[in-house]
Scaffold this motif. Structure first.
Motif, PDB file in Angstrom:
ATOM      1  N   MET A   1       0.846  -1.210   0.000  1.00 20.52           N
ATOM      2  CA  MET A   1       0.000   0.000   0.000  1.00 20.52           C
ATOM      3  C   MET A   1       0.872   1.247   0.000  1.00 20.52           C
ATOM      4  N   PRO A   2       0.418   2.300  -0.665  1.00 26.48           N
ATOM      5  CA  PRO A   2       1.192   3.555  -0.650  1.00 26.48           C
ATOM      6  C   PRO A   2       1.180   4.173   0.726  1.00 26.48           C
ATOM      7  N   MET A   3       2.252   4.860   1.028  1.00 30.77           N
ATOM      8  CA  MET A   3       2.337   5.550   2.300  1.00 30.77           C
ATOM      9  C   MET A   3       1.426   6.769   2.290  1.00 30.77           C
ATOM     10  N   PRO A   4       1.029   7.253   3.473  1.00 34.42           N
ATOM     11  CA  PRO A   4       0.174   8.435   3.537  1.00 34.42           C
ATOM     12  C   PRO A   4       0.780   9.609   2.794  1.00 34.42           C
ATOM     13  N   GLY A   5      -0.063  10.324   2.066  1.00 37.35           N
ATOM     14  CA  GLY A   5       0.408  11.439   1.276  1.00 37.35           C
ATOM     15  C   GLY A   5       0.656  11.075  -0.173  1.00 37.35           C
ATOM     16  N   TYR A   6       0.564   9.768  -0.496  1.00 39.78           N
ATOM     17  CA  TYR A   6       0.745   9.314  -1.867  1.00 39.78           C
ATOM     18  C   TYR A   6      -0.395   9.834  -2.731  1.00 39.78           C
ATOM     19  N   VAL A   7      -0.069  10.342  -3.921  1.00 40.72           N
ATOM     20  CA  VAL A   7      -1.065  10.931  -4.809  1.00 40.72           C
ATOM     21  C   VAL A   7      -1.200  10.071  -6.051  1.00 40.72           C
ATOM     22  N   PHE A   8      -2.462   9.792  -6.457  1.00 39.01           N
ATOM     23  CA  PHE A   8      -2.670   9.004  -7.652  1.00 39.01           C
ATOM     24  C   PHE A   8      -3.920   9.487  -8.363  1.00 39.01           C
ATOM     25  N   ARG A   9      -4.031   9.103  -9.634  1.00 36.42           N
ATOM     26  CA  ARG A   9      -5.197   9.493 -10.411  1.00 36.42           C
ATOM     27  C   ARG A   9      -6.421   8.776  -9.885  1.00 36.42           C
ATOM     28  N   LEU A  81      -4.462   9.892   2.454  1.00 35.26           N
ATOM     29  CA  LEU A  81      -3.924  10.313   3.748  1.00 35.26           C
ATOM     30  C   LEU A  81      -3.782   9.172   4.738  1.00 35.26           C
ATOM     31  N   GLY A  82      -3.839   7.941   4.257  1.00 34.31           N
ATOM     32  CA  GLY A  82      -3.632   6.822   5.167  1.00 34.31           C
ATOM     33  C   GLY A  82      -4.749   5.819   5.198  1.00 34.31           C
ATOM     34  N   TRP A  83      -5.486   5.683   4.098  1.00 31.79           N
ATOM     35  CA  TRP A  83      -6.500   4.635   4.018  1.00 31.79           C
ATOM     36  C   TRP A  83      -5.805   3.277   4.110  1.00 31.79           C
ATOM     37  N   ASN A  84      -6.343   2.414   4.969  1.00 30.59           N
ATOM     38  CA  ASN A  84      -5.819   1.060   5.187  1.00 30.59           C
ATOM     39  C   ASN A  84      -4.433   1.067   5.836  1.00 30.59           C
ATOM     40  N   GLU A  85      -4.052   2.180   6.424  1.00 26.47           N
ATOM     41  CA  GLU A  85      -2.768   2.263   7.121  1.00 26.47           C
ATOM     42  C   GLU A  85      -2.977   2.127   8.627  1.00 26.47           C
ATOM     43  N   HIS A  86      -1.895   1.837   9.335  1.00 23.05           N
ATOM     44  CA  HIS A  86      -1.951   1.798  10.795  1.00 23.05           C
ATOM     45  C   HIS A  86      -2.195   3.211  11.318  1.00 23.05           C
ATOM     46  N   PRO A  87      -2.987   3.358  12.387  1.00 25.13           N
ATOM     47  CA  PRO A  87      -3.311   4.711  12.879  1.00 25.13           C
ATOM     48  C   PRO A  87      -2.101   5.583  13.164  1.00 25.13           C
ATOM     49  N   THR A  88      -1.004   4.970  13.592  1.00 25.04           N
ATOM     50  CA  THR A  88       0.185   5.771  13.905  1.00 25.04           C
ATOM     51  C   THR A  88       0.820   6.380  12.657  1.00 25.04           C
ATOM     52  N   ASN A  89       0.501   5.827  11.468  1.00 22.79           N
ATOM     53  CA  ASN A  89       1.058   6.344  10.220  1.00 22.79           C
ATOM     54  C   ASN A  89       0.177   7.410   9.577  1.00 22.79           C
ATOM     55  N   LYS A 452      -9.638  17.522  -1.915  1.00 23.36           N
ATOM     56  CA  LYS A 452      -9.158  16.315  -2.600  1.00 23.36           C
ATOM     57  C   LYS A 452      -8.393  15.390  -1.650  1.00 23.36           C
ATOM     58  N   ALA A 453      -8.833  15.339  -0.404  1.00 19.71           N
ATOM     59  CA  ALA A 453      -8.161  14.510   0.600  1.00 19.71           C
ATOM     60  C   ALA A 453      -9.212  13.815   1.459  1.00 19.71           C
ATOM     61  N   PRO A 454      -9.873  12.773   0.945  1.00 16.91           N
ATOM     62  CA  PRO A 454     -10.921  12.084   1.711  1.00 16.91           C
ATOM     63  C   PRO A 454     -10.393  11.579   3.052  1.00 16.91           C
ATOM     64  N   LEU A 455     -11.197  11.756   4.101  1.00 16.33           N
ATOM     65  CA  LEU A 455     -10.766  11.335   5.433  1.00 16.33           C
ATOM     66  C   LEU A 455     -10.702   9.811   5.517  1.00 16.33           C
ATOM     67  N   PRO A 456      -9.596   9.255   6.016  1.00 13.73           N
ATOM     68  CA  PRO A 456      -9.496   7.800   6.170  1.00 13.73           C
ATOM     69  C   PRO A 456     -10.548   7.283   7.149  1.00 13.73           C
ATOM     70  N   PRO A 457     -11.036   6.061   6.944  1.00 16.95           N
ATOM     71  CA  PRO A 457     -12.042   5.498   7.854  1.00 16.95           C
ATOM     72  C   PRO A 457     -11.436   5.145   9.203  1.00 16.95           C
ATOM     73  N   PRO A 458     -12.264   4.957  10.218  1.00 14.83           N
ATOM     74  CA  PRO A 458     -11.745   4.563  11.537  1.00 14.83           C
ATOM     75  C   PRO A 458     -11.006   3.237  11.453  1.00 14.83           C
ATOM     76  N   PRO A 459      -9.904   3.113  12.162  1.00 11.07           N
ATOM     77  CA  PRO A 459      -9.159   1.842  12.138  1.00 11.07           C
ATOM     78  C   PRO A 459      -9.943   0.741  12.830  1.00 11.07           C
ATOM     79  N   SER A 460      -9.698  -0.480  12.411  1.00 11.81           N
ATOM     80  CA  SER A 460     -10.357  -1.636  13.027  1.00 11.81           C
ATOM     81  C   SER A 460      -9.399  -2.812  13.005  1.00 11.81           C
ATOM     82  N   SER A 461      -9.599  -3.714  13.947  1.00  6.39           N
ATOM     83  CA  SER A 461      -8.788  -4.934  14.012  1.00  6.39           C
ATOM     84  C   SER A 461      -9.559  -5.984  14.793  1.00  6.39           C
TER      85      SER A 461
END
Length: 694
Positions: A1-9, A81-89, A452-461
């Motif tokens: 997965m791209p790191m937070p801040g990664y930009v794509f079409r 901005l961190g979709w599917n990333e760990h909350p600390t990232n 153009k920066a959708p808020l990442p969803p709440p983390p879950s585990s």
């Protein structure tokens, strides 16, 4: 997965010719607008407040002083901005708001929102996403409202009650003494009511006075009877804002779990009453009774069984009151649900007025509230006890004997000012412009979309929360107790834990193990049989879908396999259309933002291997301009009864669906969407519609 801040079409551009062809065939070319309503999604737009349909849209597009990552517009394409990333990232998303608090708002918003419709009606309060007067009733929606009532009103009242207990206990002698001195002086000078209103104004206008007069303390750590320190009911202080102190993985989860158990407990008591449960009258050590499961989940059938056992006749043919009573009870549930929702909305509005969250104004709501309370200070200073009694008794008499005048006055108001009752509601008067938590959440979601920066969803585990106390800071505990007392209370006592484990093991060993295993074997047998039946039914649906059954197509993929669960969002979401596997794509880089479904994701992965736009477009089943969406409705992947059975038998999560209705009345039903809530949130936040909750 791209790191937070990664930009794509975020999807291929939509050719104007094809979009016009889509509009002519389904929507009508006149419905698509590229002006102010859709320009809100363009970061370079310089629209004024008059171009925005609601205060929420205007705030989302405003230039905020304190900015987070979601409020900085640097690209024309979607920023991850961190979709599917760990909350600390994940970076700080919204200025002035911690990510944990933001995710708490979104998590509760997801449970509250089921069905929204676009409205053209004027908004008296300036904010959309109000609950419709004709809001449809469902038991699950009632449950969500009761849970919200617990998390807001009940928890708030519990905190107030524990503050009173602390004051009365004299365990904080300086604070209690100060309150007592002020009370005695005010009583002697006959200024109790003015003093009360004055303190209320100070608490409203000057927030730093609140922790001085009412120092905070973890809710579960305070004994409501003595006002002293107690060991939390969960055995360890894992959360500060919950009644039990249970551990939590993320902020707010413990209170949410308590709310769920609160509703479940009410339901269990109600069902037990309906079935005539009376364990005190059961024979001791009855082996047959122990091997039979508790039937309280079958309320009406259990009640009928009780009637039959007592010699009655439960048939509707004999009981003429049964159906009318059921109809009357269900008919009254919608007003009850509305009352519960209105109470929670009012509580949330007062909370957001006293402690506003960016980007909403901070001073204005407090000043308006203080201005509403200030006359109470002046009136109470000029009113004697005799005058107060005179006015009160006059009001009682006037209300009792002036019924004809009152009705004539109301009739005149209804004819002259049809909406006068709505104008008097607190949301349209002293709390005008103050949001509920749902309105606050959609504003925050719109901020992300506007930049153009959708808020990442709440983390879950799937991991359980850690069973250790949450860190306490000096500002968190203002109790007059020693450090050792507090530490002993917030940590689980090893001796008590060991004693509890020994007692549980002894009790388990004392039971008749063969009979216990026998009952468990029966339960496992039925569970395995049900699981086999579910898998067989879903297998048959695959065959029925091939021959064209619509219901069978909607069931395909509702139980995704482990290998089918892949990271998704913020642009592409895996889902099915008419039973076919594919991707739901949100394209906001095009001239007109659209939602579409195709067999390939927008970056070329999935089933498509073509790289040209023309070949890729052949896989697109439909496109709907987001500004033309009229209605969004969450739908279940299975019916509620089937979902319960499938969840119990398989232990899997059912992938639900979403219905999209455009202005032309066309319905696009998407099924087996693993991240349905995230897709719903993006669709509701991108456009310029004024939404109403149904």
């Amino acid at each position: 997965m791209p790191m937070p801040g990664y930009v794509f079409r975020d999807g291929q551009p939509i050719p104007d010719s094809e979009l016009k062809e889509q509009q002519d065939g389904h929507l009508g070319a006149s419905r698509v607008s590229t002006s102010a309503s859709s320009a809100m999604n363009t970061p370079t737009s310089s629209a004024t407040d008059g171009d925005h349909p609601t205060d929420s849209h205007a705030l989302a597009n405003a230039d905020h002083g304190e900015k987070g990552a979601a409020q900085v517009n640097e690209h024309e394409t979607i920023k991850n901005l961190g979709w599917n990333e760990h909350p600390t990232n994940v970076p700080d998303l919204v200025g002035g708001l911690e990510n944990e608090e933001l995710w708490t708002l979104i998590r509760r918003y997801n449970k509250q929102m089921y069905h929204v419709k676009a409205t053209k009606a004027p908004l008296l309060g300036g904010l959309d996403l109000n609950i419709a007067d004709e809001d449809e009733f469902s038991p699950d929606k009632l449950r969500a409202n009761v849970e919200r009532l617990y998390m807001t009103v009940i928890i708030g009242l519990m905190g107030f009650g524990k503050h009173i207990a602390r004051l009365r206990s004299w365990r904080e002698p300086r604070r209690t003494g100060a309150f007592a001195a002020v009370y005695i002086v005010a009583w002697i000078l006959n200024l109790l009511i003015p003093t009360f209103f004055t303190i209320l104004v100070v608490l409203i206008v000057y927030p730093p006075s609140r922790p001085i007069l009412f120092p905070p303390a973890p809710l579960a750590l305070v004994d409501s009877s003595t006002g002293g320190v107690q060991s939390p009911k969960a055995g360890v202080l894992g959360s500060h804002d919950s009644a039990t102190g249970a551990p939590e993985k993320h902020k707010g989860e413990a209170v949410e779990q308590e709310a769920s158990n609160f509703v479940t407990g009410i339901g269990s008591i109600a069902l037990s009453s309906a079935t005539g449960k009376h364990e005190q009258g059961d024979p001791d050590n009855d082996p047959l009774n122990k091997s039979v499961p508790d039937p309280t989940h079958l309320a009406m059938r259990g009640a009928d069984a009780k009637t039959s056992a007592q010699g009655g006749t439960p048939s509707e043919h004999h009981d003429k009151t049964k159906q009318p009573m059921e109809d009357a009870m269900w008919g009254k549930m919608r007003p009850v649900m509305h009352v519960i929702g209105d109470i929670s909305d009012g509580w949330e509005r007062f909370g957001n007025a006293l402690s506003p969250t960016a980007p909403f104004p901070k001073e204005r709501p407090r000043l308006i509230l203080a201005a509403a309370v200030l006359p109470g200070v002046l009136v109470s200073l000029l009113t004697t006890s005799a005058m107060f009694m005179k006015v009160t008794t006059f009001g009682v008499g006037a209300g009792f004997f002036s019924d004809p005048l009152i009705w004539r006055g109301l009739d005149w108001l209804n004819r002259t000012y049809p909406d006068w009752q709505k104008l008097l509601e607190i949301r349209n008067s002293i709390l005008k412009g103050v949001p509920t938590n749902a309105q606050l959440t959609i504003t925050l979601l719109r901020i992300g979309e506007a930049n153009k920066a959708p808020l990442p969803p709440p983390p879950s585990s799937d991991e359980p929360p850690p069973n250790h106390p949450k860190a306490l800071h000096g500002d968190d505990v203002a109790l007059d107790a020693s450090h050792d007392e507090i530490q002993a209370a917030i940590h689980e006592d090893p001796a008590e834990k060991e004693a509890a484990e020994v007692a549980a093991a002894t009790a388990a060993g004392a039971e008749e193990k063969p009979k216990h295993r026998h009952g468990q074997h029966i339960l496992n047998f039925f569970k395995g049989t049900t699981k086999t039946g579910v898998e067989t039914k879903l297998g048959v649906d695959k065959v029925r879908a091939i021959v064209g059954s619509t219901h069978a197509k909607n069931h395909l993929g509702v139980l995704p396999k482990a290998e089918e669960i892949v990271p998704q969002g913020p642009v592409d979401f895996k889902g099915r259309y008419k039973g076919h596997k594919g991707w739901i794509n949100l394209s906001t880089a095009a001239t007109i933002p659209c939602v579409s479904w195709s067999k390939a994701s927008s970056d070329g992965t999935g089933l498509a291997v073509e790289h040209t736009i023309d070949k890729h477009e052949k896989h697109v089943a439909f496109k709907v301009p987001i500004q033309d969406i009229q209605e969004l409705k969450k739908v279940g992947g299975l019916g509620w009864k089937a979902k319960i059975v499938v969840g119990w038998a398989t232990g899997k999560t059912v992938a639900d669906g979403l219905e999209i209705v455009d202005k032309g009345g066309n319905v696009w039903k998407l099924t087996a969407i693993q991240d349905r809530d995230e897709l719903f949130n993006r669709l509701i936040a991108i456009g310029g519609q004024k939404w109403e909750s149904w």
